[in-house]
Design a protein around this motif. Structure first.
Motif, PDB file in Angstrom:
ATOM      1  N   ASN A  75      -3.691  -6.116  -9.166  1.00 10.84           N
ATOM      2  CA  ASN A  75      -2.340  -6.258  -8.623  1.00 10.84           C
ATOM      3  C   ASN A  75      -1.497  -5.044  -8.990  1.00 10.84           C
ATOM      4  OD1 ASN A  75      -0.412  -6.950 -11.037  1.00 10.84           O
ATOM      5  ND2 ASN A  75      -2.260  -8.188 -11.377  1.00 10.84           N
ATOM      6  N   ILE A  76      -0.434  -4.845  -8.232  1.00  4.89           N
ATOM      7  CA  ILE A  76       0.390  -3.642  -8.373  1.00  4.89           C
ATOM      8  C   ILE A  76       1.138  -3.614  -9.701  1.00  4.89           C
ATOM      9  CG2 ILE A  76       2.337  -2.386  -7.367  1.00  4.89           C
ATOM     10  CD1 ILE A  76       1.474  -3.494  -4.634  1.00  4.89           C
ATOM     11  N   GLU A  77       1.504  -4.774 -10.217  1.00  8.46           N
ATOM     12  CA  GLU A  77       2.282  -4.820 -11.463  1.00  8.46           C
ATOM     13  C   GLU A  77       1.446  -4.440 -12.684  1.00  8.46           C
ATOM     14  OE1 GLU A  77       4.421  -8.447 -12.035  1.00  8.46           O
ATOM     15  OE2 GLU A  77       5.078  -8.535  -9.938  1.00  8.46           O
ATOM     16  N   ASP A  78       0.215  -4.961 -12.764  1.00  9.24           N
ATOM     17  CA  ASP A  78      -0.609  -4.759 -13.961  1.00  9.24           C
ATOM     18  C   ASP A  78      -1.556  -3.562 -13.854  1.00  9.24           C
ATOM     19  OD1 ASP A  78       0.521  -7.143 -14.893  1.00  9.24           O
ATOM     20  OD2 ASP A  78      -1.096  -8.350 -14.031  1.00  9.24           O
ATOM     21  N   ASP A  79      -1.951  -3.220 -12.637  1.00  9.58           N
ATOM     22  CA  ASP A  79      -3.078  -2.294 -12.475  1.00  9.58           C
ATOM     23  C   ASP A  79      -2.738  -0.989 -11.765  1.00  9.58           C
ATOM     24  OD1 ASP A  79      -5.038  -4.205 -13.538  1.00  9.58           O
ATOM     25  OD2 ASP A  79      -4.631  -5.326 -11.703  1.00  9.58           O
ATOM     26  N   LEU A  80      -1.440  -0.755 -11.502  1.00  6.88           N
ATOM     27  CA  LEU A  80      -1.105   0.438 -10.735  1.00  6.88           C
ATOM     28  C   LEU A  80      -1.529   1.714 -11.460  1.00  6.88           C
ATOM     29  CD1 LEU A  80       0.171   1.120  -8.010  1.00  6.88           C
ATOM     30  CD2 LEU A  80       2.319   1.548  -9.206  1.00  6.88           C
ATOM     31  N   ALA A  81      -1.491   1.703 -12.778  1.00  5.44           N
ATOM     32  CA  ALA A  81      -1.878   2.902 -13.535  1.00  5.44           C
ATOM     33  C   ALA A  81      -3.333   3.270 -13.310  1.00  5.44           C
ATOM     34  CB  ALA A  81      -1.610   2.686 -15.019  1.00  5.44           C
ATOM     35  N   ARG A  82      -4.127   2.308 -12.838  1.00  8.65           N
ATOM     36  CA  ARG A  82      -5.551   2.584 -12.621  1.00  8.65           C
ATOM     37  C   ARG A  82      -5.807   3.468 -11.411  1.00  8.65           C
ATOM     38  NH1 ARG A  82      -9.423  -2.278 -12.686  1.00  8.65           N
ATOM     39  NH2 ARG A  82     -10.852  -0.488 -12.684  1.00  8.65           N
ATOM     40  N   VAL A  83      -4.761   3.775 -10.650  1.00  6.63           N
ATOM     41  CA  VAL A  83      -4.959   4.727  -9.551  1.00  6.63           C
ATOM     42  C   VAL A  83      -5.388   6.081 -10.105  1.00  6.63           C
ATOM     43  CG1 VAL A  83      -3.284   3.548  -8.062  1.00  6.63           C
ATOM     44  CG2 VAL A  83      -2.556   5.505  -9.448  1.00  6.63           C
ATOM     45  N   ALA A  84      -5.143   6.320 -11.389  1.00  9.70           N
ATOM     46  CA  ALA A  84      -5.573   7.576 -12.011  1.00  9.70           C
ATOM     47  C   ALA A  84      -7.096   7.704 -12.021  1.00  9.70           C
ATOM     48  CB  ALA A  84      -5.021   7.675 -13.432  1.00  9.70           C
ATOM     49  N   GLU A  85      -7.815   6.577 -11.863  1.00  9.73           N
ATOM     50  CA  GLU A  85      -9.280   6.605 -11.812  1.00  9.73           C
ATOM     51  C   GLU A  85      -9.784   7.046 -10.438  1.00  9.73           C
ATOM     52  OE1 GLU A  85     -10.509   2.623 -12.527  1.00  9.73           O
ATOM     53  OE2 GLU A  85      -9.351   2.410 -14.385  1.00  9.73           O
ATOM     54  N   CYS A  86      -8.881   7.079  -9.464  1.00 13.39           N
ATOM     55  CA  CYS A  86      -9.302   7.219  -8.066  1.00 13.39           C
ATOM     56  C   CYS A  86      -9.016   8.610  -7.518  1.00 13.39           C
ATOM     57  CB  CYS A  86      -8.607   6.153  -7.218  1.00 13.39           C
ATOM     58  SG  CYS A  86      -8.922   4.468  -7.805  1.00 13.39           S
ATOM     59  N   ASP A  87      -9.804   8.989  -6.514  1.00 13.98           N
ATOM     60  CA  ASP A  87      -9.682  10.305  -5.898  1.00 13.98           C
ATOM     61  C   ASP A  87      -8.899  10.279  -4.589  1.00 13.98           C
ATOM     62  OD1 ASP A  87     -11.547  11.563  -7.851  1.00 13.98           O
ATOM     63  OD2 ASP A  87     -12.984  10.212  -6.892  1.00 13.98           O
ATOM     64  N   TRP A  88      -8.648   9.070  -4.084  1.00  8.67           N
ATOM     65  CA  TRP A  88      -7.878   8.916  -2.846  1.00  8.67           C
ATOM     66  C   TRP A  88      -7.178   7.564  -2.921  1.00  8.67           C
ATOM     67  CZ3 TRP A  88     -10.506   8.160   2.636  1.00  8.67           C
ATOM     68  CH2 TRP A  88      -9.508   8.040   3.614  1.00  8.67           C
ATOM     69  N   ILE A  89      -5.870   7.573  -2.691  1.00 10.22           N
ATOM     70  CA  ILE A  89      -5.067   6.354  -2.690  1.00 10.22           C
ATOM     71  C   ILE A  89      -4.621   6.098  -1.257  1.00 10.22           C
ATOM     72  CG2 ILE A  89      -3.000   5.205  -3.584  1.00 10.22           C
ATOM     73  CD1 ILE A  89      -3.102   7.397  -5.868  1.00 10.22           C
ATOM     74  N   VAL A  90      -4.993   4.944  -0.706  1.00 11.99           N
ATOM     75  CA  VAL A  90      -4.607   4.576   0.657  1.00 11.99           C
ATOM     76  C   VAL A  90      -3.551   3.491   0.577  1.00 11.99           C
ATOM     77  CG1 VAL A  90      -5.378   3.727   2.896  1.00 11.99           C
ATOM     78  CG2 VAL A  90      -6.933   5.102   1.488  1.00 11.99           C
ATOM     79  N   GLU A  91      -2.369   3.776   1.067  1.00  9.29           N
ATOM     80  CA  GLU A  91      -1.289   2.781   1.109  1.00  9.29           C
ATOM     81  C   GLU A  91      -1.345   2.066   2.450  1.00  9.29           C
ATOM     82  OE1 GLU A  91       1.761   1.551   3.231  1.00  9.29           O
ATOM     83  OE2 GLU A  91       2.082   3.726   3.057  1.00  9.29           O
ATOM     84  N   ALA A  92      -1.456   0.734   2.412  1.00 10.88           N
ATOM     85  CA  ALA A  92      -1.553  -0.058   3.637  1.00 10.88           C
ATOM     86  C   ALA A  92      -0.678  -1.300   3.529  1.00 10.88           C
ATOM     87  CB  ALA A  92      -3.009  -0.450   3.891  1.00 10.88           C
ATOM     88  N   ILE A  93       0.536  -1.126   2.989  1.00  5.46           N
ATOM     89  CA  ILE A  93       1.439  -2.267   2.845  1.00  5.46           C
ATOM     90  C   ILE A  93       2.234  -2.454   4.139  1.00  5.46           C
ATOM     91  CG2 ILE A  93       1.549  -1.885   0.358  1.00  5.46           C
ATOM     92  CD1 ILE A  93       4.419  -0.832   0.752  1.00  5.46           C
ATOM     93  N   VAL A  94       3.138  -3.403   4.136  1.00  4.64           N
ATOM     94  CA  VAL A  94       3.917  -3.751   5.318  1.00  4.64           C
ATOM     95  C   VAL A  94       4.682  -2.539   5.850  1.00  4.64           C
ATOM     96  CG1 VAL A  94       5.928  -4.481   3.949  1.00  4.64           C
ATOM     97  CG2 VAL A  94       5.543  -5.476   6.220  1.00  4.64           C
ATOM     98  N   GLU A  95       4.900  -2.511   7.160  1.00  6.90           N
ATOM     99  CA  GLU A  95       5.534  -1.363   7.818  1.00  6.90           C
ATOM    100  C   GLU A  95       7.055  -1.364   7.602  1.00  6.90           C
ATOM    101  OE1 GLU A  95       3.669   1.185  10.500  1.00  6.90           O
ATOM    102  OE2 GLU A  95       3.143   0.872   8.415  1.00  6.90           O
ATOM    103  N   ARG A  96       7.427  -1.175   6.336  1.00  6.75           N
ATOM    104  CA  ARG A  96       8.841  -1.040   5.988  1.00  6.75           C
ATOM    105  C   ARG A  96       9.016   0.226   5.173  1.00  6.75           C
ATOM    106  NH1 ARG A  96      11.466  -6.287   3.399  1.00  6.75           N
ATOM    107  NH2 ARG A  96      12.752  -4.601   2.509  1.00  6.75           N
ATOM    108  N   LEU A  97       9.836   1.136   5.672  1.00  4.39           N
ATOM    109  CA  LEU A  97      10.012   2.431   5.026  1.00  4.39           C
ATOM    110  C   LEU A  97      10.505   2.285   3.595  1.00  4.39           C
ATOM    111  CD1 LEU A  97      10.020   5.510   5.187  1.00  4.39           C
ATOM    112  CD2 LEU A  97      12.320   5.387   6.184  1.00  4.39           C
ATOM    113  N   ASP A  98      11.442   1.363   3.357  1.00  7.41           N
ATOM    114  CA  ASP A  98      11.997   1.239   2.015  1.00  7.41           C
ATOM    115  C   ASP A  98      10.941   0.801   1.002  1.00  7.41           C
ATOM    116  OD1 ASP A  98      11.842  -1.256   3.279  1.00  7.41           O
ATOM    117  OD2 ASP A  98      13.485  -2.106   2.111  1.00  7.41           O
TER     118      ASP A  98
END
Length: 773
Positions: A75-98
């Motif tokens: 989940n985004i709250e607990d595990d967002l720091a783990r994106v540092a393990e990854c070579d590509w981050i794909v954002e696919a959340i709801v189509e809201r700019l904010d």
């Protein structure tokens, strides 16, 4: 900056995000799937639930159950720091700019420098997404617009910004191409990019014109479907498929972001009927119905909505279009009198003019626009290929006569076509007024290109032999659905001495819609109807002889299947030295479904596969039982990965993710095998005999008692069991490959003469559905 992508994070576990994660896993790459926390007691429930749902979804997002194990949820709250393990981050959340910008602000603090970050947005310009972000973030950012469902749709639109790091964009593009199997189209940072901008305009123009001209939905889809090279759903069927409730969202996004003078602004409207349908839950196939529905209260009657009244009525098949208009002659289609011709022009005139106006605004060249529409919307021809069918001059003249703007590129083309073949090379017309070669990506080899500048080495009515370079020849099937018949076997007979004398290796490959639907049942039924039993027997024996000649040829044979590879199409894979399969290969020995058994060596080859499987218990019965289970139920793999699980492919066989790279990969595999090649030794078998046959018969009776098999299924399975257990052979006897082939021929000859088999063949040809007799 890492040069390789070894792990990916997808943020957003909705339909698109989860589907992207599944395709990454299909490529054999670990993926971290994150979403919001909805349940404090189960903080990963959203992402974990998405994976669980995909494992039950049909068509399946995963190519095999094993692929799902590569998806780790969080989940985004607990595990967002783990994106540092990854070579590509794909954002696919709801189509809201904010919300996207809030997420990006958090990613700034936790990602590794040089990690690619992309958005799967389909509507929001890149420039808006990166407002307020650091220079480093902007350099690593791009848009990767996947199409739904991500496993099956080949198009990937990539948009980079003026500050995007070129090497990073190239790395993501190469990974998406080679490992995710996508065809990359470079789009400009304009609203809707290419495919959705043209596609949304096309749908809107078609809907508007149907209402204005008073057409029924069936009439509209008959005109705007197959005659224009559009899938048979047509326009109304397509909107039902993707969801009617999606239309207002797309319209709102485009009208808010497109320039005021854009042609879409003038046609953008939601008819009151559509608003009413959405409000009442008639949102298409995912809702209570849409423009079409299945009325279960009326015995599952298919109904269509009356566009004038909003009432449902039974579907009425419209009269067939005359001659050439029905077969894709756009000039004839546009010339039809009355509503038919007017509707065709209302769609084509507006849509093709709009697409032509988008070069170079949304794309650098016409090839990008055509590729986007063919792969993103499954059109058979792109807009500029359609213009070539009409003629740029004819299109421009009709637009001008009606007082409509004529796109500059139509004037530039004049009497010329947008595409041509020059010196064996396909070229496109550029904005500079000159023709340019269509250059394939590095590592892509297409038989279509080879055929432009060469002639076949040998040819029959159903197959051809080509030189594909570097000492490799290629057998191509050319019949309808690439069905296999005596002409294919004759070509194999011609090919073997040619390849043996002049080449190092052979690949079996084609560029049809599928590798092969199997034996030509239409031809077989004709022979049955005139009792030409000798011709049937000759076809079976000829197929066995041809396939075994390939198996024992003095050079390696590599088959390269894709799509359907059924029956005899599967058996040629089983008799090849190796297979390089497209990931989307659906293969199996389906003969029992039409009242037959495999007749071209499939039985022995499958036993040989399974008895050499390390996981298979020793002894004559386990492998036979496994093959019987798979073949008697006409099992078909739903992917190349699953084909390995069923034994149709070996563990060592290769899988190519990108369809366009299949021939090059198969050729490379064939050349690798050619060095020091020796044909295999014919196998010998110890089969279980009468005792094994009794065990298999008991299993069938159990299925029949549970209503899972019909009486005639039992008859057909009995013949299959007889072959697989060795016929009259005893457990102590050695059964040769030739013995098994003889048993296949004998069983096939008896089954094909049975009227119940003939009824099954006739039904599958007439309806496309199996007869359960």
């Amino acid at each position: 900056m890492s040069d390789t992508i070894k792990k990916i994070c997808v943020i957003g576990a909705g339909t698109m995000g989860a589907g992207i994660a599944a395709q990454v896993a299909n490529a054999g790459v670990p993926v971290l799937l994150l979403d919001i926390v909805r349940d404090p007691a189960d903080r990963n429930a959203v992402a974990a639930g998405a994976v669980a749902k995909m494992l039950k979804t049909d068509p399946a997002p995963f190519m095999s159950k094993a692929a799902a194990k590569l998806v780790e949820t969080g989940n985004i709250e607990d595990d967002l720091a783990r994106v540092a393990e990854c070579d590509w981050i794909v954002e696919a959340i709801v189509e809201r700019l904010d919300l996207k910008q809030q997420l990006y602000a958090k990613l700034e603090d936790v990602r590794r420098a040089g990690t690619a970050i992309s958005s799967n947005t389909s509507t929001i310009p890149l420039g808006h997404l990166i407002e307020g972000r650091s220079e480093a973030f902007r350099r690593d950012f791009l848009i990767t617009h996947f199409f739904n469902p991500p496993r099956y749709m080949r198009l990937l639109e990539i948009v980079s910004g003026p500050e995007s790091h070129a090497a990073l964009v190239a790395r993501v593009s190469d990974f998406a191409d080679r490992q995710l199997g996508k065809t990359i189209v470079v789009a400009k940072d304009t609203p809707g990019f290419i495919a959705n901008r043209v596609g949304t305009f096309w749908i809107q123009a078609a809907l508007n014109a149907a209402f204005e001209l008073g057409l029924t939905v069936e009439e509209a889809d008959a005109i705007a479907g197959k005659p224009m090279g559009v899938p048979k759903t047509g326009v109304f069927g397509l909107v039902d498929l993707v969801g009617i409730d999606l239309m207002p969202h797309l319209q709102k996004s485009l009208t808010e972001t497109l320039p005021k003078g854009d042609a879409y602004q003038a046609i953008s409207t939601i008819p009151p009927l559509i608003g009413k349908m959405i409000a009442e839950g008639y949102t298409g196939r995912k809702g209570k119905g849409g423009f079409y529905r299945l009325n279960r209260e009326a015995g599952k009657r298919k109904e269509a909505i009356n566009l004038a009244t909003g009432e449902y009525r039974a579907v009425v098949t419209p009269p067939s279009l005359p001659g050439a208009a029905a077969k894709g002659d756009l000039g004839a289609l546009l010339a039809l009198p009355g509503k038919s011709g007017a509707y065709a022009w209302a769609i084509l005139g507006q849509t093709l003019a709009y697409a032509a106006s988008l070069v170079p605004d949304a794309a650098d060249d016409i090839v990008s626009v055509d590729t986007a529409m063919k792969l993103g919307y499954n059109w058979s021809f792109g807009p500029f290929e359609l213009i070539d069918k009409i003629g740029a001059v004819a299109l421009a003249k009709r637009l001008a006569d009606e007082g409509k703007p004529v796109p500059a590129i139509l004037t530039l083309a004049g009497e010329r076509s947008f595409y041509r073949v020059e010196n064996g090379v396909r070229q496109y017309l550029g904005l500079d007024g000159a023709y340019h070669d269509i250059v394939r990506p590095d590592g892509v080899l297409m038989l279509a290109d080879i055929k432009l500048s060469s002639k076949p080495l040998a040819k029959t009515a159903s197959a051809a032999l080509w030189d594909v370079g570097d000492g490799v020849a290629c057998i191509e099937f050319t019949g309808k659905m690439n069905a296999l018949d005596g002409e294919v076997m004759a070509l194999i007979g011609k090919a073997i001495p040619i390849v043996a004398e002049k080449f190092k290796a052979l690949v079996v490959y084609n560029e049809g819609k599928s590798f092969s639907a199997g034996a030509n049942l239409g031809l077989a039924l004709f022979a049955l109807n005139i009792a030409a039993w000798g011709e049937i027997d000759k076809l079976v024996a000829g197929g066995q002889e041809a396939y075994k000649a390939l198996k024992y040829a003095p050079f390696p044979v590599v088959s390269a299947p894709f799509g359907m590879a059924l029956g005899g199409g599967c058996e040629i894979l089983l008799n090849s030295d190796a297979v390089q399969a497209h990931a989307e290969t659906y293969t199996g020995l389906v003969e029992c479904g039409v009242g037959l058994i495999p007749g071209w060596g499939g039985c022995g080859e499958m036993i040989d596969r399974w008895r050499s499987n390390p996981a298979m218990p020793k002894g004559p019965m386990p492998a036979v039982a496994k093959v019987f289970e798979t073949v008697s139920t006409a099992t078909v793999s739903k992917s190349a990965a699953e084909a390995k699980e069923y034994g149709f492919l070996r563990p060592s066989d290769g899988i190519t993710m990108n369809r366009d790279r299949l021939l090059a990969d198969a050729k490379a595999k064939a050349l690798a095998l050619a060095e020091g090649y020796q044909p295999p030794a014919p196998p010998e078998f110890r089969l279980p005999g009468a005792a094994g046959r009794v065990a298999l018969d008991m299993a069938v009776k159990g299925f029949q008692a549970r209503g899972l098999a019909t009486d005639y299924d039992g008859v057909v399975s009995g013949f299959l069991a007889d072959v697989l257990t060795g016929g009259e052979a005893d457990l102590v006897d050695t059964v040769t490959e030739a013995d098994l082939l003889a048993l296949e021929r004998k069983a096939f000859a008896k089954l094909v003469r049975d009227t119940r088999t003939q009824a099954r063949i006739e039904t599958i040809l007439e309806t496309g559905k199996p007869l359960r007799n």
